[in-house]
Structure formats: C-alpha cells, structure tokens
Scaffold this motif. Structure first.
Motif, PDB file in Angstrom:
ATOM      1  N   ALA B 282       2.625   9.577  -1.206  1.00  0.00           N
ATOM      2  CA  ALA B 282       2.659   8.749   0.144  1.00  0.00           C
ATOM      3  C   ALA B 282       4.500   7.616   0.202  1.00  0.00           C
ATOM      4  N   LEU B 283       4.702   7.903  -0.799  1.00  0.00           N
ATOM      5  CA  LEU B 283       5.979   6.804  -1.202  1.00  0.00           C
ATOM      6  C   LEU B 283       6.897   8.345   0.248  1.00  0.00           C
ATOM      7  N   ALA B 347       9.902  -0.404  -5.929  1.00  0.00           N
ATOM      8  CA  ALA B 347       9.566  -1.199  -4.432  1.00  0.00           C
ATOM      9  C   ALA B 347       8.836  -0.873  -3.498  1.00  0.00           C
ATOM     10  N   PHE B 348       8.147   0.418  -3.524  1.00  0.00           N
ATOM     11  CA  PHE B 348       7.344   0.562  -3.652  1.00  0.00           C
ATOM     12  C   PHE B 348       6.025   0.892  -4.042  1.00  0.00           C
ATOM     13  N   PHE B 429       0.209   1.519   5.100  1.00  0.00           N
ATOM     14  CA  PHE B 429       0.875   2.779   4.635  1.00  0.00           C
ATOM     15  C   PHE B 429      -0.174   3.078   6.630  1.00  0.00           C
ATOM     16  N   SER B 430       0.957   3.907   6.978  1.00  0.00           N
ATOM     17  CA  SER B 430       0.044   4.174   8.293  1.00  0.00           C
ATOM     18  C   SER B 430      -1.111   5.244   8.338  1.00  0.00           C
ATOM     19  N   ALA B 436      -2.673  12.563   6.829  1.00  0.00           N
ATOM     20  CA  ALA B 436      -1.555  14.096   6.256  1.00  0.00           C
ATOM     21  C   ALA B 436      -2.265  14.106   4.772  1.00  0.00           C
ATOM     22  N   LEU B 437      -2.669  12.405   4.413  1.00  0.00           N
ATOM     23  CA  LEU B 437      -2.376  12.534   2.413  1.00  0.00           C
ATOM     24  C   LEU B 437      -3.765  12.988   2.638  1.00  0.00           C
TER      25      LEU B 437
END
Lengths: 110, 543
Positions: B282-283, B347-348, B429-430, B436-437
């Motif tokens: 995801a990052l 940070a994420f 998160f888009s 995709a995930l």
C-alpha cells in the motif's frame, strides 16, 4: 361583617374537608404506588431470571451439544447450500388452488 | 336631658372603644385565617402543579431498587451480563430439631452435598452456617417445601454471564462489590452502575460462537498455545466478533488467571510477519513510484551489515510487485520500502493509524513497539513484518482505514459507529490502489500462500503471515512461530475483515512438517469465513 365571618367559616370548613380528603387520597395513592412498585420490582426480578435462563438455554455451545446428541447427521450450513433469492424460480401457480377455481376467475389462464 | 347626654357620652365612648377593639380582633383573626389559607393554597399549588415531576421521579427511583447494575447485550439484544438477586441457604444449628433428618432431606434436594459435611454443619455449636450459596428459584422453592425449622435464606446480588466463555475477554468481570475490574465491565462501569442503563455491543452471539468454536478446534488440531480471531465490518468499523484463547468463564472467577485473562487481540503486541507486506505494498502504490508491474531484483539476498535478508521460498530472479506479494518475497518487499525511504514509510504507517492509541472501548490495550531510530535497517525489516510490533486490533484498524479510504475508528458498541463516521475529504488511500490491493489479495488466496482459506462460492482475498517469536530479545529459530491470516470478503466489494492468529502451532500429519501460516492460520480463516459469510447475508456466487 357577619356575612364575611360566615363566608370565612364556611370556606374554611370546605377547605379543611377538601384538604382532609386530599390527604387521605394521597395516602391511599401512595400505598397503591408502593404496592405497584413492589409488584414491578418482583416482576423485574422474574424477568431478569427468565432472561438469564433464556441466555443459558440459547447458548450456542449448549445448543451445539444438543444437536450433536440428538441430531447427529446435522452439520453447519455450507455456502454451496445457498442460492440468491433472485435465483429461486417462481411456481407457475400455487398447487393448493384447484384448476377449476383458477379457470373460473376472470382473466385466469391455465 | 343634657345631664343624661352627659352620662351617656362616657358610656358611648366605652362602647365604641369596645366595638373598635372587637373589629380590630376580628380583623386580626381574618388576616390570620386568610394568611393560613393563603399558605395552604400556595402549598397545594406547589404540590399539585410545580412539584408533580419531583413526586413522579421519586416513585421512579424507588421502582428501580432491586437490580444494582445495568445489563450488557450483544448486537441482537441477547443478554450477555445481568445481575440477579439470588437466595443463599443458611442454617441456625441451635434451632434444628433433628439434624440427621434435616441433613438427609437436604442431600436429597442437593445431591452434590455430602451427608457428613451437612450433618457436621447442622450440629456445630454456632448460630449461623452457610449450607449452599446462590440457589436457583426452583431449588429455593424445594427448600421452602421441606418446611424445616432453622433453615433460612439470605438474599445476595450476583453478576451472571449466561454465555459463559464466549465473551470472556471482551466483557471482563466485576469484583465482589459489583465494580467492573476488566473489559467492558470496567470501561463502562460509570454507565453500568445505573441499573436503568444498558450497554449494547456490536459483537454478535452467533459469530462469537463460530470464532470460539473454530479457534478451539484449530488450537486442538495444531497443538497451539493459544490464538485469536476477529471479524470486523469495513463499512461501519464495528467489531462483530472477538475471541482470544485460552479464555475463562466469568461466572467462575477462579478460572481467570493472568494467562487466561490476557486478550491477545488488544493487549498482545506481536510482529505479524508477512501480513505487514500488505501495508508495505500500500505504501509503495500510494507514493506513485510504480504499479503492480514494477520490477525489483530479488535474485540475491539483501545485505544489511552482517545480516542478510533471504526469501522463505526464493525465486532467485527479478520479480514484479505482484509476484513479490504473491510469493511473499522478503527481498522484494525490502527493496520496495527502500525505494520510498524510512521517513516516508513511518509517516505513511502513522497516517493510516498503526501507531495511534486504539479507539476500541476496552481498558486492556497494548502500545505498538516502534523502532527508536529510523534507519535503512529498520526500513527493510518493517517491510516484511519484523522490527515493528503492534496489537492485532491495531493492525486491523490500519487495514480498515486503508480499505475505507478515510480514518474509521473501530468500535465495540452497537450505536456509536454511526456518529463516529468521519467524512474527511483527506483520502488516505486511492480507490485505484485499493482495487490493486484487492487483486493482489484475491490472487494470493486463490493461487498463493493463503489458498487453504479458499471457500467454494465466495470471492475472498487473503494474506498469511509467519513471524518467529522473540524470546529474551532474540528471534527463536526452533519453529516457535506466531502465524496469522488476514481475509477480506467479498473481495469485489470489501465489506468484512477476518483476522486469525495461532501461537506456536505444531506440524501435524498433512502439513508435511511445515508450521507456516498457510498451513494452519489460513484453513482456520477459511473455516471462519465459510460459516460467518452466510450469516452476514453475503451471497455466494457460483460461476
């Protein structure tokens, strides 16, 4: 003056009687309230007991044990046993209704 | 005549003075009476109109005497904790006429009592002995029907948990004075102290039972030390099921020791291994450095100082991001994280809520263990799930935030979730990356390490994790693993999240000596989904 005295005397008797009645009514109602409250409390206690008993009886672990003992061939539902509601076909017409009745209805088709 | 007038004048004066006095007295009496009646009337108006609410309330307060603690309900309104007034049987031995006969009758009523013990109590030189505590109403009636003199009841309040072990860690317990000392009982003690109030949880009794049943079965099958399982709604943030093992029966406080009372879901801080690769991917996707087809060279082990990062099932070739996730490549994941950098990585993870204080309404919450210094080494190890430990609930919180797109605090309550919904426009998160995930999770479940979690008829996405346990600051290499499974279903429109962990599962017949998550935690997750999904109304699809 005398009229005023009589009026005061009369009204005081009426008020005193009213007040006395009211007091007794309040006492009676308080007794009734206490009785009802006692009944409610008693019923609440019973409800609590029944709820707890129902909780014990409907405990899934207990039910599963019962099913294992009395219905040994029963298994948990498998997703393959499910189909969407939309996939359930509609019956053409209810079987319980005889053909003759169906034909007699206006617009009824066989 | 004038003399008479003269004589009368003083008399008239006396009369008029007396009349004046009488009038004055009458006036005084009238005023006194009137003021008394005015006071009475004011008081009547006060009682009848102004204080009617107060009187009503006093009755209400009185009506609530009896129960002293509110109920706890599950999502469907089933009682999971309630307070009952129970009768306890005691005897005054000095008033017992025939102790032998009384003891005989008592053991006929209570077969669990022993004649010798009861007889000894009934012949003791005391004025008070307990015979049996907390009788059921039926038992109490039977004792009354015995009609034995010298026996009497004392009424006590007892907290009852009709569902036994099913909710033990979440619900907690109360002490002898009725104060909550753990779990929901402690968290909402201030609300539950009012018998008119109740707490309704988002947990569902049937789901809780399924989790308990399946977890117990897997722990037994894989001879594990313990485990945990959770089902979470991704749309509302409500926890629908939360079970930790070993557990205890809150009705029997003796079964609650430090080990049994430990809630692995919220208190256990673990490195969850490869599940972390989900957050790592995801990052990578979120920073726009590439997509799932971007290639990283995982041919050779990655050196950090005197250590090297190897793959569990090495492919020894360049891999796409999709392949890295699918084969659970440690080297590939580390390279993905390094391409973003340690600062942005932390940070994420902070942004998606991995380091936040868990929002869950339980007093037992563990803090995440985060590396004190940011470095290349920490960046690499975090990428594949080592060097950063958090509670399973915290991992689930960050994954919920990811799938929801915005922060959605997890809750154990039935109602609060709706008010907690955050309409923040700041998207974490888009939707494109989320798709995709989902694709990666579905592929891993259908063909990869999590394929033992496959359930016929359901579209599921999943990822397994295997983390070596840390003992005395070192990773244990003798197969002492903590295995985990994360499942999302239906994967075409994610609605529910399932998390299952097993502590030190053993290799058994059929696992070919393996103890990795794919062999034990994945089938556990699959079993849970196959039973929970129909209950949640998720329609199966057969193509």
């Amino acid at each position: 003056m005398r009229r005023l005295t009589l009026w005061i005397l009369g009204s005081s008797i009426v008020l005193a009687t009213g007040l006395f009645q009211l007091k007794h009514q309040v006492v009676r109602m308080e007794d009734e309230l206490m009785r009802i409250i006692d009944e409610i409390n008693e019923e609440k206690k019973h409800l609590h007991i029944l709820e707890a008993e129902w909780g014990h009886l409907s405990n899934p672990v207990y039910l599963q044990k019962l099913v294992g003992k009395h219905l040994p061939s029963w298994n948990p539902l498998h997703p393959t046993q499910l189909i969407p509601l939309k996939a359930v076909p509609f019956r053409e017409r209810p079987l319980s209704i005889p053909d003759s009745l169906f034909e007699s209805l206006s617009g009824g088709t066989k | 005549m004038s003399a008479q007038k003269k004589d009368l004048r003083p008399g008239e004066n006396v009369l008029s003075n007396q009349l004046k006095q009488i009038r004055l007295r009458l006036l005084f009496l009238i005023v006194a009476f009137m003021s008394v009646f005015v006071i009475i009337q004011i008081r009547l108006i006060d009682i009848m109109l102004l204080q009617s609410d107060r009187l009503g309330n006093s009755g209400h307060i009185y009506a609530m005497e009896g129960a002293d603690r509110g109920k706890i309900l599950d999502a469907h309104g089933n009682v999971i904790a309630t307070t009952l007034v129970t009768a306890s049987l005691y005897a005054n031995p000095k008033m017992i006429l025939d102790p032998s006969d009384a003891a005989k009758k008592l053991i006929e009523t209570f077969p669990d009592l022993k004649f010798q013990t009861v007889y000894k109590k009934l012949t003791a030189d005391k004025g008070f002995v307990w015979l049996k505590r907390n009788l059921s109403p039926q038992d109490q009636q039977r004792i009354i029907e015995l009609g034995l003199p010298g026996l009497d009841f004392q009424y006590e309040k007892k907290r009852i948990y009709p569902q036994g072990n099913l909710f033990s860690h979440v619900i907690g317990v109360t002490d002898i004075d009725g104060n909550g000392t753990a779990g929901i009982e402690k968290q909402f003690d201030h609300i539950l102290k009012d018998p008119n109030q109740q707490v309704q949880l988002s947990l569902s009794l049937p789901i809780q039972h399924i989790l308990h049943d399946e977890l117990k079965e897997s722990i037994h099958k894989f001879r594990a030390k313990g485990g945990s399982a959770m089902v979470i709604s991704l749309k509302t943030g409500q926890v629908l099921g939360m079970v930790s093992a070993p557990d205890f029966d809150p009705n029997i406080p003796q079964t609650m020791d430090a080990q049994n009372a430990f809630n692995r879901n919220t208190l256990g801080v673990y490195e969850l291994g490869s599940i972390m690769k989900l957050l790592n991917t995801a990052l990578f996707l979120q920073h726009g450095k590439g997509d799932i087809n971007t290639i990283f060279d995982a041919t050779h082990p990655l050196k950090i100082g005197r250590f090297s990062v190897k793959d569990y099932r090495g492919q020894y070739r360049p891999l796409t991001v999709e392949e890295i996730f699918f084969h659970s490549s440690n080297i590939g994941s580390a390279l993905m994280a390094l391409s973003i950098g340690p600062e942005k990585q932390m940070a994420f993870l902070r942004e998606i809520g991995l380091f936040d204080k868990p929002s869950i309404e339980l007093p037992e919450k563990g803090k995440p263990l985060v590396p004190s210094k940011l470095s290349k080494a920490s960046c690499i190890t975090i990428a594949f799930g080592h060097g950063l430990a958090a509670t399973p609930i915290q991992f689930m919180q960050s994954i919920t935030n990811l799938f929801n797109g915005t922060p959605l605090p997890l809750t154990l309550l039935q109602k609060s979730s709706l008010t907690q919904k955050n309409d923040s426009s700041n998207e974490l998160f888009s939707t494109k990356n989320k798709s995709a995930l989902c694709h990666l999770l579905q592929k891993t479940l259908e063909e990869g390490t999590a394929k033992k979690a496959k359930v016929q008829g359901y579209l599921i996405g999943g990822k397994t994790g295997t983390a070596e346990k840390v003992e005395k600051g070192r990773y244990v290499k003798n197969g002492k693993n903590l295995t985990s499974f994360l499942g999302v279903f239906p994967i075409n429109n994610p609605e529910y999240l399932v998390c299952a962990t097993l502590d030190e599962p053993q290799a058994i017949e059929g696992t070919y000596g393996f103890t990795a998550g794919g062999w034990n935690a994945a089938p556990l997750g699959g079993n849970i989904i196959s039973r929970v999904a129909p209950m949640l109304g998720v329609e199966p699809t057969f193509e």
